[in-house]
Design a protein around this motif. Structure first.
Motif, PDB file in Angstrom:
ATOM      1  N   ASP A  98      -8.044  -8.296   6.691  1.00 35.56           N
ATOM      2  CA  ASP A  98      -6.924  -9.225   6.626  1.00 35.56           C
ATOM      3  C   ASP A  98      -7.078 -10.205   5.470  1.00 35.56           C
ATOM      4  OD1 ASP A  98      -4.669  -9.253   8.088  1.00 35.56           O
ATOM      5  OD2 ASP A  98      -5.244 -11.000   9.286  1.00 35.56           O
ATOM      6  N   CYS A  99      -8.327 -10.619   5.280  1.00 34.47           N
ATOM      7  CA  CYS A  99      -8.646 -11.589   4.243  1.00 34.47           C
ATOM      8  C   CYS A  99      -8.227 -11.068   2.869  1.00 34.47           C
ATOM      9  CB  CYS A  99     -10.150 -11.822   4.315  1.00 34.47           C
ATOM     10  SG  CYS A  99     -10.752 -13.150   3.347  1.00 34.47           S
ATOM     11  N   PHE A 100      -8.247  -9.745   2.717  1.00 29.72           N
ATOM     12  CA  PHE A 100      -7.850  -9.145   1.443  1.00 29.72           C
ATOM     13  C   PHE A 100      -6.486  -8.474   1.553  1.00 29.72           C
ATOM     14  CE2 PHE A 100     -12.365  -9.664   1.298  1.00 29.72           C
ATOM     15  CZ  PHE A 100     -12.552 -10.192   0.036  1.00 29.72           C
ATOM     16  N   ASN A 101      -5.774  -8.808   2.622  1.00 26.98           N
ATOM     17  CA  ASN A 101      -4.435  -8.290   2.848  1.00 26.98           C
ATOM     18  C   ASN A 101      -4.401  -6.763   2.795  1.00 26.98           C
ATOM     19  OD1 ASN A 101      -1.714  -8.637   3.435  1.00 26.98           O
ATOM     20  ND2 ASN A 101      -1.158  -8.367   1.281  1.00 26.98           N
ATOM     21  N   THR A 102      -5.416  -6.165   3.383  1.00 26.33           N
ATOM     22  CA  THR A 102      -5.441  -4.713   3.439  1.00 26.33           C
ATOM     23  C   THR A 102      -5.751  -4.299   4.881  1.00 26.33           C
ATOM     24  OG1 THR A 102      -6.372  -2.745   2.420  1.00 26.33           O
ATOM     25  CG2 THR A 102      -7.880  -4.574   2.785  1.00 26.33           C
ATOM     26  N   LYS A 103      -5.824  -2.987   5.116  1.00 25.86           N
ATOM     27  CA  LYS A 103      -6.080  -2.510   6.477  1.00 25.86           C
ATOM     28  C   LYS A 103      -7.234  -1.525   6.454  1.00 25.86           C
ATOM     29  CE  LYS A 103      -2.146  -3.375   9.320  1.00 25.86           C
ATOM     30  NZ  LYS A 103      -2.071  -4.693   8.775  1.00 25.86           N
ATOM     31  N   PHE A 104      -8.051  -1.592   7.493  1.00 29.03           N
ATOM     32  CA  PHE A 104      -9.133  -0.617   7.640  1.00 29.03           C
ATOM     33  C   PHE A 104      -8.706   0.432   8.629  1.00 29.03           C
ATOM     34  CE2 PHE A 104     -12.677  -3.973   6.785  1.00 29.03           C
ATOM     35  CZ  PHE A 104     -12.403  -3.915   5.440  1.00 29.03           C
ATOM     36  N   SER A 105      -9.220   1.642   8.446  1.00 32.05           N
ATOM     37  CA  SER A 105      -9.102   2.628   9.518  1.00 32.05           C
ATOM     38  C   SER A 105     -10.521   3.056   9.872  1.00 32.05           C
ATOM     39  CB  SER A 105      -8.248   3.813   9.084  1.00 32.05           C
ATOM     40  OG  SER A 105      -8.837   4.429   7.965  1.00 32.05           O
ATOM     41  N   TYR A 106     -10.666   3.589  11.065  1.00 30.57           N
ATOM     42  CA  TYR A 106     -12.001   3.857  11.585  1.00 30.57           C
ATOM     43  C   TYR A 106     -12.062   5.274  12.122  1.00 30.57           C
ATOM     44  CZ  TYR A 106     -11.870  -1.231  11.524  1.00 30.57           C
ATOM     45  OH  TYR A 106     -11.728  -2.527  11.131  1.00 30.57           O
ATOM     46  N   CYS A 135     -10.830   2.301   3.794  1.00 31.54           N
ATOM     47  CA  CYS A 135      -9.697   1.510   3.328  1.00 31.54           C
ATOM     48  C   CYS A 135      -8.946   2.379   2.329  1.00 31.54           C
ATOM     49  CB  CYS A 135     -10.185   0.231   2.670  1.00 31.54           C
ATOM     50  SG  CYS A 135      -8.843  -0.876   2.257  1.00 31.54           S
ATOM     51  N   ASP A 136      -7.671   2.597   2.559  1.00 29.88           N
ATOM     52  CA  ASP A 136      -6.865   3.496   1.727  1.00 29.88           C
ATOM     53  C   ASP A 136      -7.595   4.822   1.486  1.00 29.88           C
ATOM     54  OD1 ASP A 136      -5.060   1.390   1.540  1.00 29.88           O
ATOM     55  OD2 ASP A 136      -5.955   0.658  -0.333  1.00 29.88           O
ATOM     56  N   GLY A 137      -8.277   5.293   2.500  1.00 33.97           N
ATOM     57  CA  GLY A 137      -8.953   6.584   2.402  1.00 33.97           C
ATOM     58  C   GLY A 137     -10.347   6.532   1.803  1.00 33.97           C
ATOM     59  N   GLU A 138     -10.763   5.372   1.289  1.00 31.15           N
ATOM     60  CA  GLU A 138     -12.100   5.283   0.690  1.00 31.15           C
ATOM     61  C   GLU A 138     -13.093   4.755   1.724  1.00 31.15           C
ATOM     62  OE1 GLU A 138     -14.398   3.636  -3.278  1.00 31.15           O
ATOM     63  OE2 GLU A 138     -12.677   2.513  -2.545  1.00 31.15           O
ATOM     64  N   TYR A 139     -14.278   5.403   1.767  1.00 30.60           N
ATOM     65  CA  TYR A 139     -15.315   4.979   2.703  1.00 30.60           C
ATOM     66  C   TYR A 139     -15.919   3.667   2.220  1.00 30.60           C
ATOM     67  CZ  TYR A 139     -19.726   4.985   5.304  1.00 30.60           C
ATOM     68  OH  TYR A 139     -20.783   4.640   6.108  1.00 30.60           O
ATOM     69  N   LEU A 140     -15.902   2.641   3.079  1.00 31.74           N
ATOM     70  CA  LEU A 140     -16.422   1.328   2.690  1.00 31.74           C
ATOM     71  C   LEU A 140     -17.714   0.983   3.390  1.00 31.74           C
ATOM     72  CD1 LEU A 140     -13.447  -1.201   2.595  1.00 31.74           C
ATOM     73  CD2 LEU A 140     -14.344   0.241   0.791  1.00 31.74           C
ATOM     74  N   LYS A 192     -16.304  -2.534  -3.449  1.00 28.33           N
ATOM     75  CA  LYS A 192     -15.244  -1.537  -3.233  1.00 28.33           C
ATOM     76  C   LYS A 192     -14.067  -2.171  -2.505  1.00 28.33           C
ATOM     77  CE  LYS A 192     -17.880   2.773  -2.955  1.00 28.33           C
ATOM     78  NZ  LYS A 192     -18.432   3.726  -1.983  1.00 28.33           N
ATOM     79  N   LEU A 193     -14.385  -2.991  -1.521  1.00 27.50           N
ATOM     80  CA  LEU A 193     -13.324  -3.615  -0.719  1.00 27.50           C
ATOM     81  C   LEU A 193     -12.392  -4.434  -1.607  1.00 27.50           C
ATOM     82  CD1 LEU A 193     -11.907  -4.745   1.816  1.00 27.50           C
ATOM     83  CD2 LEU A 193     -13.792  -6.363   2.043  1.00 27.50           C
ATOM     84  N   THR A 194     -12.976  -5.237  -2.512  1.00 28.81           N
ATOM     85  CA  THR A 194     -12.122  -6.134  -3.297  1.00 28.81           C
ATOM     86  C   THR A 194     -11.166  -5.337  -4.188  1.00 28.81           C
ATOM     87  OG1 THR A 194     -13.887  -6.303  -4.925  1.00 28.81           O
ATOM     88  CG2 THR A 194     -13.738  -8.076  -3.313  1.00 28.81           C
ATOM     89  N   ALA A 195     -11.569  -4.108  -4.527  1.00 28.87           N
ATOM     90  CA  ALA A 195     -10.669  -3.271  -5.334  1.00 28.87           C
ATOM     91  C   ALA A 195      -9.415  -2.877  -4.547  1.00 28.87           C
ATOM     92  CB  ALA A 195     -11.407  -2.022  -5.806  1.00 28.87           C
ATOM     93  N   HIS A 196      -9.500  -2.960  -3.226  1.00 27.60           N
ATOM     94  CA  HIS A 196      -8.335  -2.633  -2.404  1.00 27.60           C
ATOM     95  C   HIS A 196      -7.510  -3.866  -2.031  1.00 27.60           C
ATOM     96  CE1 HIS A 196      -9.413   1.584  -1.803  1.00 27.60           C
ATOM     97  NE2 HIS A 196     -10.665   1.169  -1.718  1.00 27.60           N
ATOM     98  N   ALA A 197      -7.919  -5.009  -2.511  1.00 25.76           N
ATOM     99  CA  ALA A 197      -7.202  -6.245  -2.161  1.00 25.76           C
ATOM    100  C   ALA A 197      -5.772  -6.153  -2.669  1.00 25.76           C
ATOM    101  CB  ALA A 197      -7.914  -7.440  -2.769  1.00 25.76           C
ATOM    102  N   LYS A 198      -4.865  -6.614  -1.856  1.00 27.53           N
ATOM    103  CA  LYS A 198      -3.464  -6.579  -2.259  1.00 27.53           C
ATOM    104  C   LYS A 198      -2.908  -7.990  -2.228  1.00 27.53           C
ATOM    105  CE  LYS A 198      -3.150  -2.009  -0.257  1.00 27.53           C
ATOM    106  NZ  LYS A 198      -4.594  -1.981   0.063  1.00 27.53           N
TER     107      LYS A 198
END
Lengths: 803, 343
Positions: free
Chosen positions: A637-645, A664-669, A698-704
């Motif tokens: 949420d902090c990076f305005n993105t969503k995780f899947s598990y 996150c967006d298909g990338e393993y974090l 990696k996470l910050t690259a998915h920040a929106k």
């Protein structure tokens, strides 16, 4: 660096108190770490004359009457074997403080206060003392090593304080000398600063000597000049080895050195006085009267004076004769060329050895000495020349040999002497300091420090004293000026001329701060753990030998194996922290650490490794997997993105059924999960522990960036769906299918799970609340259609039915 | 046929009877509707006006109206009373013990190092400093050589270095970042460089890993007095109004002149106490004017530009400020320790 006040007074007429001198030295850059008053533990000890002395039958004791002058006459019972009528000895009066000694009469066991007492029923009003008991050894005062009474001169006045008589009335300045001032690793060097600080002239020691004897030549050559820029040798014949006179012994004793014999003591005296280590060889031991300074051959051996044998390598510089090493250059002499009691011919050595060469040898062999300590800081050749002269002067003064004319001075191409003159500007000095020191004052200060100064308007031509090789340019001269002008005269300014700059955090740094605050808001405490740990920590978490986590950078010189591996995962550090907390009975807690891992591009490492930021979460006690998952959601949420598990059963230290991969967006974090019960048991953890690691970079690259969406005119609609499916279908799969079947379905939230008879074997029921969000039309009428579509999709994809 | 007047009288009586035992406002409302609502006795009275002879109508109308006013009053009076009683009862029932524990999401805490680091960054970024974070694994050049500390320099011994290859090491000082900044950026430079550093040292006041904060200013006409002025400001903001700084000579290879900076003891105001070991001063950082050789090495003309640099240990500041006596505590992660630090 220890400098006794009495010794400094040889060179400077010091007319201020020790405390004042300490302040003066402090303000010019020489911090006195400790001002030691000699005999500070001793009080109430006076000269006592034994006027009566009767043996006590059946014991080793004597009952004495001791005349302590103005203090009175006391009956004292004494067990020393050298007590007799007529001697004078230190007498500790009742209430005096002296050192308590062990049974051996030599080991000091603290300070004791003398009380009135009885020995074998005989009253004793005080104690007659040995040297040890008042902190005096034989070097400081003749007879101080004897374990009986210290015999005082017969002319000592009864009742006088004994401290002045035995030399316990001095101050020792223990001075921190900065690395740029090797010239001050000596009494003389400190005396120069004292002279400048007090504005007094410096009285140089006597360097004069007159060679009288002749002797056969000694061949001296330097093969590795880069490690030995300068080597001076001088022969002394007709040597008579004897104890040193009292003044030499006392000086050495005050600086913590023991007297050996006159020749060795001269080398140590010069080392302390001048800051130039010297060595004396017994010429008998030098094959072919030859000295060769060279790198050791691989596998050569030397046994040093302290009888340690070392195997050498070409890293080590040695002094050799025509056959063998006779000294470890700058570190310690060889046992084979040691000064013996019957030595008659001595070769004195004063040399300059490269500081890093001495340091490397000293470290590699673990062999340290006063000499190596000084060489490592550096000596200047000006001092090397003078030290030899001073040693030869002392030979003559002490009459312990004949100074010959056999003087060899090897000045190699690396030798470096001569005067240095540089230009400086009073204005520029002031501009650098931001103060206004008048030109006359600047010149006065520099001259006090023995700089030659010629002024021509603003420009100064400055000749640097030969012992100040650290002076390298105008800023150094500025420092000399402000050192004595006083830093307190600098008035703070606030960059009056500097350009305005726009400061602050970068966006990336802001993101870190935000994340940390979000985690704190979630109840987590931030921790900081070491970037290195042990291979054992990886064993603890069962990382396979071929796993990436094992491909680590190793510290070549770690403090210990425990701190030797640069980490590639933060999990061991986090788990160790949880273990520590549980051992301390902290029932629960949630932690996070944002730190780097270090990924080598190749091993052994050659290039800069990748430093990657990892966020590690940990929790134990009253918590569960889903609480930690909630923290992960906050991170997303902090990076305005969503995780899947998705389930992940191959993290070696996690419970295979309570662990998830984070995407996150298909990338393993990264992962989150519960510590495997087997490992928890090995670590004796009483309470469940959870850990997660997320690749922060990696996470910050998915920040929106968030985008504003107008609020719909129509309200959201919700429908509850109770579904029945195969047991092994996950919530996430169903959720994904619900959302993919209808673009208006914006959330599918599980609110109940049931397994049991009512749904049948191998089945489970899951109930979801589905939220339908309208765009800009009323969808109220269409919801039933949407639900039907969702159910059809679930049936088709996952064989899920409405219950 | 019963006269309307009588009926009014009767209704009045009914109402009074009906209200006698009413205890709940809800019940009262039902009764009110029964009489006053559609088809209720009072409402029906108006219908019976048809049967009243025209000459009596004004009088009867008045009576009916009076009845309405009377009954409205009666009902609302009672309603008010009942509602007040009911509210009182409800308040009594719902009263809580306000001293019982609060329900809240537990708040965590930032590490003391982060708190101090943030404080320092706030102070200096307000003065125009940018934040730069360099790598922790450095080479010999950036950590030593470019900082005027060649291989044989005794200053290398001042800091015992962890090596990972003959060339690569764990940086011993954030000063390494200075060079990276000055290579890329030309004056004016105002950089703050916080980060972890490593030295082979381990006791109550030393840790093999700790954090430093390095500051660097390079511009035209920068003087030692500017360093003093800026550090005065730093001391006031971090340790409190009235805290002064003192410079004294020291040595670092990459600055000349070099100084140690002490702050007047904020615990005793300089009178001398345990914290300052009786001296009235506490050593907090090392600083100095950037060595000309360092500037030259980075391609900055030392005749045109001067600068100063300062470096401090974040743990040391944290320990001083919070009164922590053992550095180990900062790295142990004991929640009893961590939970004390408030932002």
């Amino acid at each position: 660096m220890k400098a006794p006040l009495s010794w400094l007074k040889d060179y400077v007429d010091i007319d201020v108190s020790a405390e004042e001198l300490q302040k003066k030295l402090f303000s010019c850059g020489f911090e006195v770490e400790e001002l030691i008053k000699t005999g500070k533990d001793i009080s109430g000890v006076v000269v006592g004359e034994v006027t009566e002395c009767e043996p006590v039958e059946g014991t080793h004791l004597h009952v004495c009457k001791v005349d302590c002058g103005k203090h009175g006459i006391f009956q004292i019972c004494c067990g020393a074997d050298n007590v007799k009528k007529g001697i004078k000895a230190p007498c500790a009066l009742v209430g005096a403080t002296v050192y308590a000694t062990a049974k051996d009469h030599t080991t000091v066991e603290g300070v004791t206060t003398i009380k009135k007492g009885k020995l074998r029923g005989i009253e004793s009003d005080g104690m007659l003392c040995s040297g040890v008991e008042i902190g005096v050894n034989g070097d400081l005062f003749e007879g101080g090593d004897y374990c009986g009474l210290l015999i005082l001169p017969s002319d000592a006045e009864n009742g006088a304080d004994v401290k002045q008589i035995v030399g316990l009335d001095d101050y020792i300045f223990d001075i921190a000398v900065t690395a740029n001032r090797p010239d001050c690793q000596s009494i003389l060097g400190i005396a120069r600063e004292v002279a400048a600080a007090l504005g007094k002239p410096l009285k140089e020691p006597d360097y004069s000597y007159s060679p009288k004897g002749v002797c056969a030549p000694v061949n001296i050559s330097v093969e590795d000049a880069d490690l030995c820029p300068r080597y001076i040798g001088h022969c002394v014949t007709d040597v008579k080895i004897a104890p040193s006179p009292a003044f030499i012994k006392k000086r050495l004793a005050l600086c913590g050195l023991r007297s050996i014999n006159n020749i060795v003591d001269i080398t140590n005296f010069v080392l302390l006085e001048m800051g130039q280590p010297m060595h004396a060889f017994d010429l008998r031991a030098l094959s072919d009267r030859t000295i060769v300074v060279r790198r050791a051959k691989n596998g050569e051996y030397i046994t040093t004076l302290d009888e340690n044998e070392f195997k050498l390598t070409p890293e080590n510089l040695v002094i050799c004769d025509s056959k063998k090493p006779v000294a470890l250059a700058g570190v310690m002499g060889g046992l084979n060329s040691e000064i013996e009691n019957d030595t008659t011919e001595v070769l004195f050595e004063a040399a300059k050895f490269a500081r890093d060469s001495v340091r490397k040898t000293s470290r590699a062999l673990g062999q340290h000495s006063d000499s190596s300590a000084i060489f490592e800081k550096g000596v200047y050749e000006y001092t090397t020349e003078r030290a030899m002269a001073r040693a030869l002067h002392l030979i003559e003064q002490l009459g312990c040999g004949t100074v010959t004319d056999m003087h060899v001075d090897v000045k190699t191409e690396f030798s470096h002497t001569g005067e240095k003159t540089m230009k400086a500007s009073v204005k520029k000095i002031n501009a650098l300091l931001g103060v206004d020191v008048p030109a006359a004052k600047t010149i006065e200060i520099l001259r006090r420090l023995n700089f030659g100064v010629k002024q021509s308007g603003d420009s100064l031509s400055v000749t640097v004293p030969p012992y100040r090789e650290d002076i390298d340019g105008e800023p150094d001269i500025a420092e000399e000026v402000i050192r004595f002008y006083g830093y307190d005269n600098i008035v703070g300014t606030f960059l009056p001329t500097a350009a305005i700059t726009n400061g602050g955090y970068t966006e990336a740094q802001k993101a870190v701060n935000k994340l940390k605050r979000v985690l704190v808001g979630n109840g987590l405490y931030e921790i900081s753990t070491y970037s290195f740990y042990s291979e054992k920590d990886l064993d603890m978490l069962k990382f396979p030998q071929d796993s990436d986590e094992r491909k680590t950078i190793k510290i070549l010189n770690p403090i210990g194996e425990d701190l030797s591996v640069m980490r590639r995962t933060l999990a061991p550090s986090m788990i160790n922290t949880i273990v520590r907390n549980q051992r301390r009975l902290n029932p629960d807690g949630k932690l996070f650490e944002l730190a780097k891992i270090y990924i080598p591009h190749e091993l052994p490492i050659k290039n800069f490794p990748e430093e990657r930021n990892i966020l590690c979460l940990g929790a134990w006690g009253a918590t569960d997997f889903f609480e930690l998952k909630g923290v992960c959601e906050s991170v997303a949420d902090c990076f305005n993105t969503k995780f899947s598990y998705s389930p992940k059963n191959d993290i070696p230290f996690l419970h295979p059924g309570v662990a998830a991969a984070i995407y996150c967006d298909g990338e393993y974090l990264g992962y989150l999960g519960m510590l495997a019960p087997t490992i928890a048991a090995e670590l004796s953890l009483e309470r469940k522990a959870f850990v997660a690691e997320i690749d922060y970079d990696k996470l910050t690259a998915h920040a929106k960036a968030f985008e504003y969406v107008p609020v719909p005119k129509f309200p959201e609609e919700k429908r509850d769906l109770a579904l029945v499916c195969d047991k092994n279908i996950t919530c996430g799969e169903i959720e994904a299918e619900i959302l993919s079947a209808c673009k208006y379905a914006t959330e599918a939230k599980l609110f109940d799970v049931y397994e049991g008879e009512q749904v049948g074997e191998g089945k489970k029921s899951m109930a979801f609340t589905v939220t339908f969000t309208p765009k800009d039309e009323d969808i109220g009428e269409r919801i039933d259609g949407f639900v039907k579509k969702i159910l059809n999709n679930l049936k088709y994809k996952l064989n899920v039915e409405l219950r | 046929m019963q006269s309307v007047k009588e009926k009014i009288k009767e209704i009045k009586q009914h109402i009074e009877e009906a209200l006698e035992n009413v205890k709940l406002s809800k019940k009262l409302y039902e009764i009110k509707m029964k009489f006053m609502g559609k088809g209720g006795e009072v409402s029906d009275l108006s219908k019976s006006m048809r049967d009243v002879p025209p000459e009596e109508r004004p009088e009867v109308g008045k009576l009916i109206n009076e009845l309405k006013v009377w009954s409205d009053g009666k009902f609302s009076e009672l309603d008010e009373r009942l509602k007040a009683e009911e509210l009182k009862k409800r308040y009594a029932e719902e009263t809580v013990d306000v001293t019982m524990p609060a329900k809240r999401a537990a708040y965590g805490a930032l590490h003391p190092n982060t708190l101090i680091r943030n404080e320092l960054v706030d102070v200096f970024s307000g003065m125009g400093f940018e934040i730069f974070e360099g790598p922790e694994i450095e080479n010999d050049y950036y950590n030593f050589t470019a900082l005027n500390t060649p291989a044989d320099h005794p200053a290398r011994d001042m800091q015992d270095t962890f090596y990972i290859s003959p060339e690569l090491l764990l940086r011993t000082q954030t000063s390494a970042g200075q060079i990276r900044v000055m290579e890329k950026k030309k004056p004016p430079i105002k950089i703050l460089s916080p980060g972890k550093v490593y030295r082979s040292d381990d006791d109550a006041t030393h840790s093999p890993m700790f954090s430093q904060m390095e500051g660097l200013v390079v511009d035209e006409g920068i003087a030692l007095s500017d360093l003093k002025g800026m550090l005065d400001e730093f001391a006031r903001k971090i340790f409190g109004e009235g805290v002064k700084t003192r410079l004294r000579p020291s040595y670092f290879p990459f600055t000349e002149p070099s100084v140690e900076v002490d702050v007047s003891c904020f615990a005793c105001g300089g009178a001398g106490c345990r914290l300052c070991k009786g001296t009235g001063w506490i050593e907090v950082l090392g600083a100095g004017m950037v060595n000309r050789r360092v500037l030259e090495g980075c391609g900055i003309d030392p005749d045109k530009y001067t600068g100063f640099a300062f470096g401090m240990g974040i743990e040391r500041i944290a320990m001083l400020k919070y009164g922590i006596n053992n550095m180990k505590l900062l790295f142990e992660g004991d929640v009893r320790f961590l939970k004390q630090f408030k932002d």
